[in-house]
Design a protein around this motif. Structure first.
Motif, mmCIF file in Angstrom:
data_model
loop_
_atom_site.group_PDB
_atom_site.id
_atom_site.type_symbol
_atom_site.label_atom_id
_atom_site.label_comp_id
_atom_site.label_asym_id
_atom_site.label_seq_id
_atom_site.Cartn_x
_atom_site.Cartn_y
_atom_site.Cartn_z
ATOM 1 N N VAL A 82 -2.861 19.025 1.161
ATOM 2 C CA VAL A 82 -2.768 18.071 2.265
ATOM 3 C C VAL A 82 -3.259 18.751 3.538
ATOM 4 C CG1 VAL A 82 -1.193 16.725 3.709
ATOM 5 C CG2 VAL A 82 -0.835 16.810 1.248
ATOM 6 N N ARG A 83 -4.098 18.044 4.301
ATOM 7 C CA ARG A 83 -4.605 18.626 5.548
ATOM 8 C C ARG A 83 -3.685 18.247 6.708
ATOM 9 N NH1 ARG A 83 -10.786 17.831 7.478
ATOM 10 N NH2 ARG A 83 -10.124 15.686 7.832
ATOM 11 N N VAL A 84 -3.353 19.243 7.499
ATOM 12 C CA VAL A 84 -2.482 19.066 8.666
ATOM 13 C C VAL A 84 -3.327 19.182 9.922
ATOM 14 C CG1 VAL A 84 -0.446 19.903 9.888
ATOM 15 C CG2 VAL A 84 -0.552 20.071 7.393
ATOM 16 N N GLY A 142 7.570 19.509 3.826
ATOM 17 C CA GLY A 142 7.426 18.955 5.169
ATOM 18 C C GLY A 142 6.109 19.335 5.805
ATOM 19 N N VAL A 143 5.694 18.516 6.760
ATOM 20 C CA VAL A 143 4.434 18.739 7.473
ATOM 21 C C VAL A 143 4.696 19.123 8.928
ATOM 22 C CG1 VAL A 143 2.302 17.634 8.240
ATOM 23 C CG2 VAL A 143 3.182 17.154 5.960
ATOM 24 N N GLY A 144 5.689 18.489 9.530
ATOM 25 C CA GLY A 144 5.990 18.760 10.940
ATOM 26 C C GLY A 144 6.356 20.199 11.202
ATOM 27 N N ASN A 145 7.045 20.839 10.246
ATOM 28 C CA ASN A 145 7.429 22.241 10.467
ATOM 29 C C ASN A 145 6.226 23.175 10.428
ATOM 30 O OD1 ASN A 145 7.013 21.969 7.742
ATOM 31 N ND2 ASN A 145 9.089 22.522 7.132
ATOM 32 N N VAL A 146 5.172 22.814 9.687
ATOM 33 C CA VAL A 146 3.945 23.607 9.687
ATOM 34 C C VAL A 146 3.273 23.504 11.053
ATOM 35 C CG1 VAL A 146 1.658 23.895 8.655
ATOM 36 C CG2 VAL A 146 3.607 23.292 7.219
ATOM 37 N N ARG A 147 3.191 22.274 11.561
ATOM 38 C CA ARG A 147 2.594 22.064 12.883
ATOM 39 C C ARG A 147 3.376 22.828 13.945
ATOM 40 N NH1 ARG A 147 2.888 16.980 12.664
ATOM 41 N NH2 ARG A 147 0.823 16.586 11.796
ATOM 42 N N SER A 148 4.694 22.803 13.847
ATOM 43 C CA SER A 148 5.535 23.514 14.809
ATOM 44 C C SER A 148 5.308 25.018 14.740
ATOM 45 C CB SER A 148 7.009 23.188 14.533
ATOM 46 O OG SER A 148 7.860 23.952 15.346
ATOM 47 N N ASP A 149 5.195 25.559 13.534
ATOM 48 C CA ASP A 149 4.998 27.006 13.375
ATOM 49 C C ASP A 149 3.661 27.447 13.968
ATOM 50 O OD1 ASP A 149 5.874 29.599 12.039
ATOM 51 O OD2 ASP A 149 3.892 29.309 11.140
ATOM 52 N N VAL A 150 2.606 26.666 13.716
ATOM 53 C CA VAL A 150 1.290 27.012 14.262
ATOM 54 C C VAL A 150 1.319 26.966 15.791
ATOM 55 C CG1 VAL A 150 -1.126 26.276 14.425
ATOM 56 C CG2 VAL A 150 0.033 26.249 12.214
ATOM 57 N N CYS A 183 -5.766 22.526 9.132
ATOM 58 C CA CYS A 183 -5.357 23.509 8.137
ATOM 59 C C CYS A 183 -4.758 22.788 6.933
ATOM 60 C CB CYS A 183 -4.369 24.521 8.725
ATOM 61 S SG CYS A 183 -2.975 23.790 9.602
ATOM 62 N N TRP A 184 -4.737 23.480 5.810
ATOM 63 C CA TRP A 184 -4.320 22.875 4.549
ATOM 64 C C TRP A 184 -3.053 23.523 4.013
ATOM 65 C CZ3 TRP A 184 -7.062 18.852 2.183
ATOM 66 C CH2 TRP A 184 -8.303 18.547 2.761
ATOM 67 N N ILE A 185 -2.208 22.696 3.378
ATOM 68 C CA ILE A 185 -1.028 23.192 2.671
ATOM 69 C C ILE A 185 -1.032 22.577 1.269
ATOM 70 C CG2 ILE A 185 0.336 23.482 4.779
ATOM 71 C CD1 ILE A 185 1.765 20.860 4.092
ATOM 72 N N ASN A 186 -0.309 23.192 0.350
ATOM 73 C CA ASN A 186 -0.234 22.629 -1.009
ATOM 74 C C ASN A 186 1.196 22.344 -1.441
ATOM 75 O OD1 ASN A 186 0.770 25.172 -1.409
ATOM 76 N ND2 ASN A 186 -0.715 25.788 -2.962
ATOM 77 N N GLU A 239 0.843 -1.201 0.000
ATOM 78 C CA GLU A 239 0.000 0.000 0.000
ATOM 79 C C GLU A 239 0.873 1.244 0.000
ATOM 80 O OE1 GLU A 239 -3.324 2.184 2.863
ATOM 81 O OE2 GLU A 239 -2.939 0.040 3.079
ATOM 82 N N VAL A 240 0.594 2.154 -0.909
ATOM 83 C CA VAL A 240 1.378 3.379 -1.063
ATOM 84 C C VAL A 240 0.457 4.581 -0.916
ATOM 85 C CG1 VAL A 240 2.877 4.721 -2.575
ATOM 86 C CG2 VAL A 240 2.987 2.231 -2.620
ATOM 87 N N GLU A 241 0.839 5.539 -0.062
ATOM 88 C CA GLU A 241 0.127 6.812 0.041
ATOM 89 C C GLU A 241 0.833 7.821 -0.863
ATOM 90 O OE1 GLU A 241 -0.508 8.424 3.931
ATOM 91 O OE2 GLU A 241 -0.893 6.460 4.813
ATOM 92 N N ASN A 242 0.128 8.324 -1.851
ATOM 93 C CA ASN A 242 0.681 9.352 -2.730
ATOM 94 C C ASN A 242 -0.047 10.654 -2.446
ATOM 95 O OD1 ASN A 242 1.585 11.008 -4.773
ATOM 96 N ND2 ASN A 242 1.533 9.414 -6.329
ATOM 97 N N TRP A 243 0.645 11.562 -1.758
ATOM 98 C CA TRP A 243 0.025 12.825 -1.353
ATOM 99 C C TRP A 243 -0.120 13.791 -2.530
ATOM 100 C CZ3 TRP A 243 2.173 14.558 4.081
ATOM 101 C CH2 TRP A 243 1.946 13.518 4.992
ATOM 102 N N SER A 244 0.453 13.466 -3.675
ATOM 103 C CA SER A 244 0.433 14.390 -4.814
ATOM 104 C C SER A 244 -0.191 13.759 -6.051
ATOM 105 C CB SER A 244 1.871 14.826 -5.145
ATOM 106 O OG SER A 244 2.604 15.140 -3.989
ATOM 107 N N TYR A 245 -0.927 12.673 -5.884
ATOM 108 C CA TYR A 245 -1.409 11.911 -7.045
ATOM 109 C C TYR A 245 -2.363 12.739 -7.910
ATOM 110 C CZ TYR A 245 -3.523 8.171 -9.784
ATOM 111 O OH TYR A 245 -3.971 7.391 -10.807
ATOM 112 N N SER A 246 -3.450 13.214 -7.328
ATOM 113 C CA SER A 246 -4.406 14.008 -8.092
ATOM 114 C C SER A 246 -4.521 15.441 -7.577
ATOM 115 C CB SER A 246 -5.798 13.351 -8.054
ATOM 116 O OG SER A 246 -6.231 13.192 -6.715
#
Length: 204
Positions: free
Chosen positions: A102-104, A165-173, A157-160, A91-98
């Motif tokens: 991405v929701r954080v 990275g995702v962890g740095n967004v969570r850290s900034d918030v 919250c959403w990022i594009n 099983e592969v998660e592709n965060w950029s397929y379509s």
């Protein structure tokens, strides 16, 4: 004719060559499987360079698709070589397929004595002021449950640009929210236990 004249027995040679061919066949089985899987990946473009994927414990951006393996670069700068066949069978998660959005999720707990309406407004403000958070879809705050020592929330919250990275967004918030809470007197609780003593030895 020369072999017959020399009297060499070809039976042993036939057995040896058969065993060698079988060993080579088994040895190349994975290689051929990875090659075919790589061709399929290139044709259907379900995974392509630049995509952000998760395979097992590996999370990162696809660098290139090779004959044998896919190169995935993690946020730590490590390069994982994942066999093409694994990407076809696991099983592969592709965060950029379509869609690259991405929701954080950012969990936050506040004290029961806090002004919940104000706390939720500050959570939204912290998310909106974070530079990588999108304005559309707009951030949201959910009250998730009443915990043992905190009223638990989740900032959504959403990022594009998940490749950043995702962890740095969570850290900034969370950093922004810390100072907002301090400024407005919103308490972030920590687990506490109260001990009630009904009586002491000797009646004291």
């Amino acid at each position: 004719f020369g072999i017959d004249v020399l009297g060499i027995d070809l039976t042993a040679f036939a057995v040896f060559s058969g065993a060698l061919g079988l060993a080579v066949g088994f040895g190349l089985q994975k290689t051929v499987g990875n090659l075919i899987a790589g061709i399929i990946l290139l044709m259907d473009r379900s995974i392509k360079p630049g995509d952000v994927i998760v395979v097992g414990d590996s999370f990162g951006q696809v660098n290139k698709i090779g004959v044998r393996a896919v190169s995935v670069i993690t946020r730590d700068g490590k390069e994982h070589l994942i066999p093409n066949e694994n990407l076809m069978t696991e099983e592969v998660e592709n965060w950029s397929y379509s869609d690259k959005n991405v929701r954080v999720r950012v969990p936050v707990g506040v004290a029961y004595s806090s002004d919940l309406k104000l706390a939720q407004e500050l959570m939204l403000r912290a998310a909106k002021e974070s530079p990588r958070v999108l304005t559309s879809p707009k951030p949201n705050v959910w009250l998730t449950d009443f915990g043992d020592s905190a009223v638990n929330h989740e900032i959504l919250c959403w990022i594009n640009d998940p490749e950043g990275g995702v962890g740095n967004v969570r850290s900034d918030v969370l950093n922004r929210l810390w100072f907002l809470f301090k400024e407005h007197g919103i308490e972030i609780p920590f687990p506490q236990q109260d001990v009630w003593v009904k009586s002491l030895p000797g009646g004291e």
